[in-house]
Design an enzyme around this catalytic site. Structure first.
Site, short mmCIF file in Angstrom:
data_model
loop_
_atom_site.label_atom_id
_atom_site.label_comp_id
_atom_site.label_asym_id
_atom_site.label_seq_id
_atom_site.Cartn_x
_atom_site.Cartn_y
_atom_site.Cartn_z
N ALA A 67 0.83 -1.21 0.00
CA ALA A 67 0.00 0.00 0.00
C ALA A 67 0.86 1.26 0.00
CB ALA A 67 -0.91 -0.01 1.22
N CYS A 86 3.87 1.61 11.58
CA CYS A 86 4.66 2.50 10.72
C CYS A 86 5.03 3.79 11.45
CB CYS A 86 3.90 2.82 9.44
SG CYS A 86 3.56 1.36 8.49
N SER A 126 -3.94 -3.47 -0.02
CA SER A 126 -2.78 -4.26 0.39
C SER A 126 -3.26 -5.66 0.77
CB SER A 126 -2.11 -3.58 1.58
OG SER A 126 -0.95 -4.25 1.95
N1 PLP Z 1 -2.33 2.49 4.67
C1 PLP Z 1 -2.98 2.05 5.75
C2 PLP Z 1 -4.32 2.63 6.09
C3 PLP Z 1 -2.44 1.05 6.55
O1 PLP Z 1 -3.10 0.61 7.62
C4 PLP Z 1 -1.18 0.53 6.19
C5 PLP Z 1 -0.54 -0.48 7.04
O2 PLP Z 1 -0.15 -0.25 8.15
C6 PLP Z 1 -0.54 1.01 5.05
C7 PLP Z 1 -1.15 2.00 4.32
C8 PLP Z 1 0.78 0.47 4.61
O3 PLP Z 1 0.60 -0.83 4.15
P1 PLP Z 1 1.76 -1.67 3.48
O4 PLP Z 1 2.45 -2.38 4.60
O5 PLP Z 1 1.09 -2.62 2.55
O6 PLP Z 1 2.66 -0.72 2.80
#
Ligand code: PLP
Length: 373
Positions: free
Chosen positions: A71, A321, A197
């Site tokens: 994502a 994150c 994702s």
């Molecule tokens: N966007 C949202 C709303 C998420 O919850 C996350 C994951 O924590 C991400 C983006 C990032 O996902 P990915 O690990 O697939 O980059």
């Protein structure tokens, strides 16, 4: 208690056994999807059929999918593309967006003017304020996720879509958290682009996709450049096994939606009523939200200590994150540092069961009482 109880499914989920099996089976076929030879042709025929089937379950045009690694990459592609095409841009960003939007926008702070919209303590944005900002600031794009990963709050996407369409503003929606949490059809979400994702719904890590509306077709540009795969939108050898894993995890999750929602609603209610009955001082954020995520703060409890004491019951402080930082999501909703330092996120997945919830209920109360002593 020696078994792990995993309540951190908003950060990532354990893979379904069936998905794992499907992925392993894929390794028997090893041709390159893009090669013009017997194996390549066989691979293309196989995967294209699967992608077509996949597009039917999520209601979209398969030609408007770009497969990405996650994502984060999908979110980044949109920002890079708009910037390359328009050079200097002004955007509206809901302040509770994921780091892969906010930090990417901030990375280009010389070229991008960011107008933040802060939701209130229940996660709602002020509609009039939003509308005013659209009319006065005339942004090129709006960034709004569908379901917040820290609170489970569902944004008013219908309204945001309506306004963005009316005022011809691009709208990017991060849908990473929606699969299995709400029913959706991509062709009904009237946005310019969407991010998904796989590892948020029991699929493999390392695969996601960006869905785009045709009006973005000439604006999108790649951030990974090479052999021109995926119509030049994203080069690199197509990871067939990963795409199959994503497809299968979405398929199972969507098929079992009703049953899983029922279970998760039950788990949610059980946890909340246990907290109520125990007379601990707590607050849960959000009203219009999914039951999968509970963001709860316990008065006078330090969340690091709570998490350490819960040991093999795995919960989190918020987004993985945003490790080592206080939640900017809760901060932008108006919560104090004291409140945030006492909050944890409990998030359910489709593999959880009631025994785990019962175990959690016992442990959380005894741990809080111990920490309050
Ligand atoms: N966007 C949202 C709303 C998420 O919850 C996350 C994951 O924590 C991400 C983006 C990032 O996902 P990915 O690990 O697939 O980059």
């Amino acid at each position: 208690m020696s078994k792990i109880i995993y309540f951190d499914n908003a950060s990532t989920t354990p893979i379904y056994k069936v998905v794992k099996k499907k992925i392993l089976k894929c390794f028997k076929k090893y041709g390159n999807y893009s090669s013009f030879n017997y194996l390549g042709n066989e691979m293309r025929e196989y995967l294209d059929k699967k992608i077509y089937k996949f597009s039917k379950i999520i209601f979209c045009n398969p030609n408007n999918i770009i497969w990405t690694s996650c994502a984060t990459e999908s979110n980044n592609i949109i920002i890079y593309s708009l910037l390359r095409f328009y050079k200097q841009i002004k955007v509206i960003c809901i302040s509770t967006e994921h780091a892969s939007i906010i930090n990417c926008l901030l990375f280009f702070k010389k070229e991008i003017k960011i107008i933040y919209i802060n939701p209130d303590k229940n996660g709602n944005i002020n509609k009039n304020f939003f509308l005013k900002k659209i009319i006065i600031e005339k942004p090129l794009a709006v960034f709004s996720m569908y379901i917040n990963n820290e609170t489970g709050i569902i944004n008013d996407i219908k309204y945001i879509c309506k306004i963005c369409r009316k005022y011809k503003v691009f709208l990017h929606i991060d849908c990473s958290q929606i699969v299995g949490k709400i029913k959706f059809k991509i062709d009904r979400i009237k946005a310019s682009s969407l991010t998904f994702s796989s590892h948020k719904c029991h699929g493999p890590k390392g695969i996601g996709f960006l869905y785009f509306d045709n009006k973005l077709r000439n604006i999108l540009s790649p951030i990974i450049i090479g052999g021109g795969q995926q119509n030049n939108f994203r080069s690199g050898t197509i990871p067939v096994h990963q795409i199959i894993g994503l497809y299968k995890s979405f398929q199972i999750t969507i098929k079992n939606f009703k049953k899983n929602i029922k279970n998760i609603n039950f788990f949610n209610k059980k946890i909340i009523s246990n907290l109520k009955d125990s007379h601990v001082d707590y607050n849960v954020i959000g009203k219009k939200k999914v039951p999968h995520i509970i963001n709860v703060s316990f008065k006078n409890i330090n969340n690091d200590l709570l998490i350490l004491n819960l040991k093999k019951i795995i919960v989190s402080k918020g987004s993985a994150c945003n490790l080592n930082h206080n939640s900017y999501v809760l901060k932008s909703m108006g919560y104090s540092d004291k409140y945030i330092n006492s909050s944890i996120r409990i998030s359910f997945g489709n593999k959880n069961n009631v025994f785990e919830v019962n175990e959690f209920n016992k442990k959380i109360i005894s741990t809080i009482r111990k920490l309050l002593l």
